[in-house]
Design an enzyme around this catalytic site. Sequence first.
Site, PDB file in Angstrom:
ATOM      1  N   HIS A 240       1.004  -1.096   0.104  1.00  0.00           N
ATOM      2  CA  HIS A 240       0.624  -0.143   0.029  1.00  0.00           C
ATOM      3  C   HIS A 240       1.149   1.339  -0.075  1.00  0.00           C
ATOM      4  O   HIS A 240       2.152   1.478   0.623  1.00  0.00           O
ATOM      5  CB  HIS A 240      -0.880  -0.257   1.528  1.00  0.00           C
ATOM      6  CG  HIS A 240      -1.958   1.126   1.303  1.00  0.00           C
ATOM      7  ND1 HIS A 240      -1.633   2.274   1.713  1.00  0.00           N
ATOM      8  CD2 HIS A 240      -3.085   1.270   0.525  1.00  0.00           C
ATOM      9  CE1 HIS A 240      -3.171   3.118   1.284  1.00  0.00           C
ATOM     10  NE2 HIS A 240      -3.620   2.258   1.439  1.00  0.00           N
TER      11      HIS A 240
ATOM     12  N   GLU B  18      -3.490   3.329  -7.047  1.00  0.00           N
ATOM     13  CA  GLU B  18      -3.798   4.056  -6.035  1.00  0.00           C
ATOM     14  C   GLU B  18      -2.855   5.211  -6.508  1.00  0.00           C
ATOM     15  O   GLU B  18      -1.798   5.138  -5.930  1.00  0.00           O
ATOM     16  CB  GLU B  18      -3.419   3.469  -4.644  1.00  0.00           C
ATOM     17  CG  GLU B  18      -4.899   2.574  -4.325  1.00  0.00           C
ATOM     18  CD  GLU B  18      -4.730   2.716  -2.925  1.00  0.00           C
ATOM     19  OE1 GLU B  18      -6.352   2.314  -2.707  1.00  0.00           O
ATOM     20  OE2 GLU B  18      -4.365   3.027  -2.377  1.00  0.00           O
TER      21      GLU B  18
HETATM   22  O1  G3P Z   1      -6.565   1.645   0.332  1.00  0.00           O
HETATM   23  C1  G3P Z   1      -7.428   2.937   0.182  1.00  0.00           C
HETATM   24  C2  G3P Z   1      -7.087   3.796   0.267  1.00  0.00           C
HETATM   25  O2  G3P Z   1      -5.807   4.164   0.050  1.00  0.00           O
HETATM   26  C3  G3P Z   1      -7.525   5.168  -0.873  1.00  0.00           C
HETATM   27  O3  G3P Z   1      -7.781   6.085   0.872  1.00  0.00           O
HETATM   28  O4  G3P Z   1      -8.970   8.050   1.566  1.00  0.00           O
HETATM   29  O5  G3P Z   1      -7.925   8.554  -0.336  1.00  0.00           O
HETATM   30  O6  G3P Z   1     -10.275   6.405  -0.175  1.00  0.00           O
HETATM   31  P1  G3P Z   1      -8.988   7.295   0.232  1.00  0.00           P
END
Ligand code: G3P
Length: 241
Positions: free
Chosen positions: A109, A157
Site C-alpha cells: 500500500h 492507487e
Molecule cells: O487503500 C485505499 C486508500 O488508500 C484510499 O484512501 O481515503 O483516498 O479512500 P482514500
Amino acid sequence: MMMESKADTTDKLKLNPPILLINFKAYPQGTGENAVKLAEIVEDVSNSFKDVTFVIAPQTIDLRLVNKVVKNTKIFAQHVDPVHLGAFTGSTPPELVKKVGAVGTLLNHSERRVAHEIIKKTIEINKEVGLITCACAGSPEESGKIAQYYPEFLAFEPPELIGTGISVSKAKPEVLKKSIENILAKGNGKVIPLCGAGISNGDDVAKAIELGAKGVLVASAVVKSKDPYSILHEMAEAASV
Ligand code: G3P
C-alpha cells in the site's frame, strides 16, 4: 504429474467481483471498538447486496475482534511480511493473520511500501498458505511490473489523490485505463484490476467500473463519514450489477 504454475494457483484464491474493499487504515474511527462497529455496519450493508463482495481491512491487532462480528464480509490484513512461523520478532506471518480470520491481505500500500523482491516473495508465501493478495501500485508502469508476480488483485492507487476526496476514476481516467491494460496484459488476464484513491461516492465507483476496474478500495469517505451506512450503500448500489 503436471506442475502447477503460479497463475493457476491464483484460480483457487477467488473472490467474486465487484469488490468493495474498505481500508480502515489507523483512523480512530476504524480501530478498536470502532473497528467492530464499522465492521457491523459493513456487514449490514452487505446483506442487501449479495452480488457485491465486501472486504474490510482493519489493523492487524483488530482482526480477531472483527472476525467475531462478520459473516458475509471478507477480512484482509493491511500488510504481512514474507516469513513463515518461527524466529521473526516484529514480523507478521501470513499464517497468523489467516488463523485469526483474514482471507487475504493488502500489500505494498502507498502508506506501507516494500521493495519489489519483498512483494514477489510475499505473494509466493501467501499462495503457499492460501491467503489472497491485493497488491497496490502507484503508476501504470508499477502496475505492469507487479502484475507479473500474479497477486490475485492489483489496485492502482495514485498516491497524490489518496485521502483528498478527488477520485482516481474522475481525475485520472486515462492513467487508470492504462494501468488496467498493463495489469491485464502482464498478468495474462489472471490478475483482477481494482483502483482506489479519493473514491467518495457512487458516481466515482460507477466510473471506475466503467473504465474496467472490477472494484474499488476506499478509506476516508467511509471510515471518516458520520453516516458510513449510507455512503457504503450508495457505493454498493453503483457497483452492483
Ligand atoms: O487503500 C485505499 C486508500 O488508500 C484510499 O484512501 O481515503 O483516498 O479512500 P482514500
